[in-house]
Write a protein that holds these residues in place. Structure first.
Motif, PDB file in Angstrom:
ATOM      1  N   GLY A  71     -69.053 -36.243  50.287  1.00  0.00           N
ATOM      2  CA  GLY A  71     -69.399 -35.467  49.103  1.00  0.00           C
ATOM      3  C   GLY A  71     -70.096 -34.156  49.406  1.00  0.00           C
ATOM      4  O   GLY A  71     -70.198 -33.289  48.529  1.00  0.00           O
ATOM      5  N   ASN A  72     -70.580 -33.992  50.637  1.00  0.00           N
ATOM      6  CA  ASN A  72     -71.231 -32.737  51.010  1.00  0.00           C
ATOM      7  C   ASN A  72     -70.194 -31.672  51.381  1.00  0.00           C
ATOM      8  O   ASN A  72     -69.024 -31.976  51.593  1.00  0.00           O
ATOM      9  CB  ASN A  72     -72.190 -32.957  52.183  1.00  0.00           C
ATOM     10  N   ILE A  73     -70.662 -30.422  51.475  1.00  0.00           N
ATOM     11  CA  ILE A  73     -69.769 -29.291  51.738  1.00  0.00           C
ATOM     12  C   ILE A  73     -70.141 -28.662  53.083  1.00  0.00           C
ATOM     13  O   ILE A  73     -71.315 -28.367  53.342  1.00  0.00           O
ATOM     14  CB  ILE A  73     -69.881 -28.224  50.628  1.00  0.00           C
ATOM     15  N   TYR A  74     -69.129 -28.448  53.929  1.00  0.00           N
ATOM     16  CA  TYR A  74     -69.355 -27.878  55.257  1.00  0.00           C
ATOM     17  C   TYR A  74     -68.399 -26.706  55.488  1.00  0.00           C
ATOM     18  O   TYR A  74     -67.285 -26.676  54.950  1.00  0.00           O
ATOM     19  CB  TYR A  74     -69.149 -28.946  56.338  1.00  0.00           C
ATOM     20  N   ASN A 133     -77.090 -21.008  48.402  1.00  0.00           N
ATOM     21  CA  ASN A 133     -77.770 -22.310  48.502  1.00  0.00           C
ATOM     22  C   ASN A 133     -76.883 -23.478  48.070  1.00  0.00           C
ATOM     23  O   ASN A 133     -77.335 -24.411  47.417  1.00  0.00           O
ATOM     24  CB  ASN A 133     -79.048 -22.325  47.650  1.00  0.00           C
ATOM     25  N   SER A 134     -75.593 -23.434  48.451  1.00  0.00           N
ATOM     26  CA  SER A 134     -74.679 -24.488  47.997  1.00  0.00           C
ATOM     27  C   SER A 134     -73.975 -25.242  49.123  1.00  0.00           C
ATOM     28  O   SER A 134     -73.257 -26.199  48.881  1.00  0.00           O
ATOM     29  CB  SER A 134     -73.614 -23.894  47.071  1.00  0.00           C
ATOM     30  N   ILE A 135     -74.177 -24.818  50.386  1.00  0.00           N
ATOM     31  CA  ILE A 135     -73.465 -25.407  51.519  1.00  0.00           C
ATOM     32  C   ILE A 135     -74.420 -26.309  52.310  1.00  0.00           C
ATOM     33  O   ILE A 135     -75.576 -25.966  52.543  1.00  0.00           O
ATOM     34  CB  ILE A 135     -72.888 -24.317  52.440  1.00  0.00           C
ATOM     35  N   TYR A 195     -77.787 -17.531  54.081  1.00  0.00           N
ATOM     36  CA  TYR A 195     -77.737 -17.239  52.647  1.00  0.00           C
ATOM     37  C   TYR A 195     -77.119 -18.402  51.861  1.00  0.00           C
ATOM     38  O   TYR A 195     -77.620 -18.787  50.803  1.00  0.00           O
ATOM     39  CB  TYR A 195     -76.920 -15.965  52.426  1.00  0.00           C
ATOM     40  N   TYR A 196     -76.037 -18.964  52.384  1.00  0.00           N
ATOM     41  CA  TYR A 196     -75.300 -19.973  51.618  1.00  0.00           C
ATOM     42  C   TYR A 196     -75.800 -21.399  51.835  1.00  0.00           C
ATOM     43  O   TYR A 196     -75.490 -22.280  51.014  1.00  0.00           O
ATOM     44  CB  TYR A 196     -73.809 -19.899  51.955  1.00  0.00           C
ATOM     45  N   LEU A 197     -76.544 -21.643  52.901  1.00  0.00           N
ATOM     46  CA  LEU A 197     -77.023 -23.004  53.138  1.00  0.00           C
ATOM     47  C   LEU A 197     -77.991 -23.458  52.048  1.00  0.00           C
ATOM     48  O   LEU A 197     -78.805 -22.681  51.558  1.00  0.00           O
ATOM     49  CB  LEU A 197     -77.732 -23.092  54.491  1.00  0.00           C
ATOM     50  N   LYS A 198     -77.909 -24.750  51.718  1.00  0.00           N
ATOM     51  CA  LYS A 198     -78.928 -25.357  50.870  1.00  0.00           C
ATOM     52  C   LYS A 198     -80.225 -25.480  51.665  1.00  0.00           C
ATOM     53  O   LYS A 198     -80.187 -25.524  52.901  1.00  0.00           O
ATOM     54  CB  LYS A 198     -78.493 -26.770  50.460  1.00  0.00           C
ATOM     55  N   PRO A 199     -81.365 -25.554  51.008  1.00  0.00           N
ATOM     56  CA  PRO A 199     -82.589 -25.920  51.719  1.00  0.00           C
ATOM     57  C   PRO A 199     -82.368 -27.252  52.445  1.00  0.00           C
ATOM     58  O   PRO A 199     -81.805 -28.188  51.875  1.00  0.00           O
ATOM     59  CB  PRO A 199     -83.623 -26.050  50.591  1.00  0.00           C
ATOM     60  N   MET A 200     -82.754 -27.293  53.695  1.00  0.00           N
ATOM     61  CA  MET A 200     -82.548 -28.419  54.606  1.00  0.00           C
ATOM     62  C   MET A 200     -81.094 -28.541  55.075  1.00  0.00           C
ATOM     63  O   MET A 200     -80.742 -29.516  55.752  1.00  0.00           O
ATOM     64  CB  MET A 200     -83.004 -29.743  53.988  1.00  0.00           C
TER      65      MET A 200
END
Length: 381
Positions: free
Chosen positions: A75-78, A147-149, A288-293
């Motif tokens: 379910g996660n995005i990479y 913050n979505s990846i 920029y696009y990574l989620k926190p953590m």
């Protein structure tokens, strides 16, 4: 529809995609374009050529270590920033078969492979063709937000597919046209560089990007050879010219004979593909696009790349002469900032920094091309 606040944030982000301290050679591209009149490449970009190149075997490096640091979850995005033959993407999907993958590559061969994999199913793979710096525009078209990846993987440098295909011009062991473009649609080839650049530019490129001690002698030999013989058009021609500069051959890390032209070929490849600037800006895009953590894993194959990744993860400005951290720069800058600006400038952009990690002896014995690899990883706070 992007709101006013999002548009401002987007504009600020695009301004951060800057070219660091490697941009002094950008004028060389302009000079090449001005001097270049007619150059026909034999790189095969037809469907048949692409399918033929796909047959090359590419073994992904340090897959176990990468997966441990990305920790893929269904379910996660990479984002696989260097899809290649899909080695790391396949490993992510083994661990998390219902993860979503954005598969980016500037190489048309790799892009075709990503399309094949996405069409075969049953995985959720979106193929993307472009450089690291193209990703913001591609994501904007797809509606991907900041913050979505959940994770990024970079496996930078040339791939085995590129080295093993003679007409791509990357390899010293396969004679072919002196090309070296990762994207065959790009305008400047390695042949253009060696045939049109002035001595001082060639010397700087070979010294800087190849870390070659004999850069001056090599540049001199290239200039003399093209004056006597005309255009240098094949990898063998260039390798033979460079060979005349060296009194004896070198050994690599496995005590095998290493070709004396290796560093010069590396330098030309980095220049033609603007690799260091692309890597720097690719890390900016990931942050920029990574989620926190969210996690970012980067595999490099030579010291220039590894040093750039290390400095970026540690918040050290690569374009500062003394490599000051952003925190040090903000504290010592004579300009005045309000409290919110100071907080923004001094906050850490990465944490849980890990590496450098090298491949195991077993992996190097099985895959000798992994011997120079270094893995660094970090998380977004």
């Amino acid at each position: 529809m992007i709101g006013a606040q999002q548009s401002i944030a987007w504009g600020i982000f695009l301004q951060t995609l800057r070219r660091p301290c490697m941009n002094q050679y950008c004028n060389a591209f302009v000079r090449i374009s001005a001097l270049k009149k007619m150059y026909c490449t034999s790189t095969d970009t037809t469907e048949e050529g692409i399918v033929g190149a796909v047959k090359s075997t590419h073994i992904p490096v340090m897959t176990k270590e990468v997966i441990e640091r990305l920790n893929p979850v269904n379910g996660n995005i990479y984002v696989d920033m260097t899809f290649g033959a899909g080695g790391h993407t396949k490993e992510i999907l083994k661990k998390a078969p219902r993860a979503k993958i954005f598969a980016l590559d500037r190489d048309l061969v790799a892009y075709e492979m990503a399309k094949e994999m996405s069409e075969e199913g049953p995985y959720d793979i979106t193929p993307l063709h472009g450089k690291f710096t193209d990703l913001p525009a591609l994501f904007r078209d797809l509606g991907v937000k900041e913050n979505s990846i959940d994770g990024f993987i970079f496996d930078v440098g040339a791939s085995s597919m590129q080295f093993d295909t003679a007409n791509r011009g990357f390899s010293l062991s396969h004679n072919g046209p002196l090309d070296m473009r990762m994207n065959a649609q790009d305008p400047v080839t390695a042949a253009d560089a060696v045939n049109y650049l002035e001595f001082k530019d060639l010397k700087k490129i070979i010294s800087r990007y190849g870390e070659e001690k004999l850069a001056e002698k090599i540049a001199t030999s290239i200039i003399e050879a093209r004056q006597i013989m005309g255009k240098i058009e094949t990898t063998k021609q260039l390798a033979d010219i460079i060979d005349t500069v060296f009194p004896k051959h070198n050994l690599d890390k496995l005590d095998r004979h290493a070709h004396v032209a290796t560093k010069t070929f590396q330098a030309l490849r980095i220049f033609v593909n603007d690799e260091l600037n692309e890597l720097y800006n690719g890390l900016e895009v990931a942050q920029y696009y990574l989620k926190p953590m969210g996690h970012c894993a980067v595999i490099t194959f030579h010291s220039l790349e590894d040093r750039l990744v290390k400095l970026h993860f540690k918040g050290i400005a690569v374009d500062e002469e003394r490599h000051k951290s952003t925190r040090d720069w903000a504290k010592n800058n004579p300009l005045e900032f309000d409290a919110e600006e100071i907080k923004h400038l001094t906050q850490k952009r990465w944490k849980n920094i890990d590496g450098p990690i090298s491949p195991s002896e077993m992996e190097v014995s099985f895959n000798p091309r992994s011997r120079s690899a270094k893995l660094r990883a970090a998380s977004k706070p």
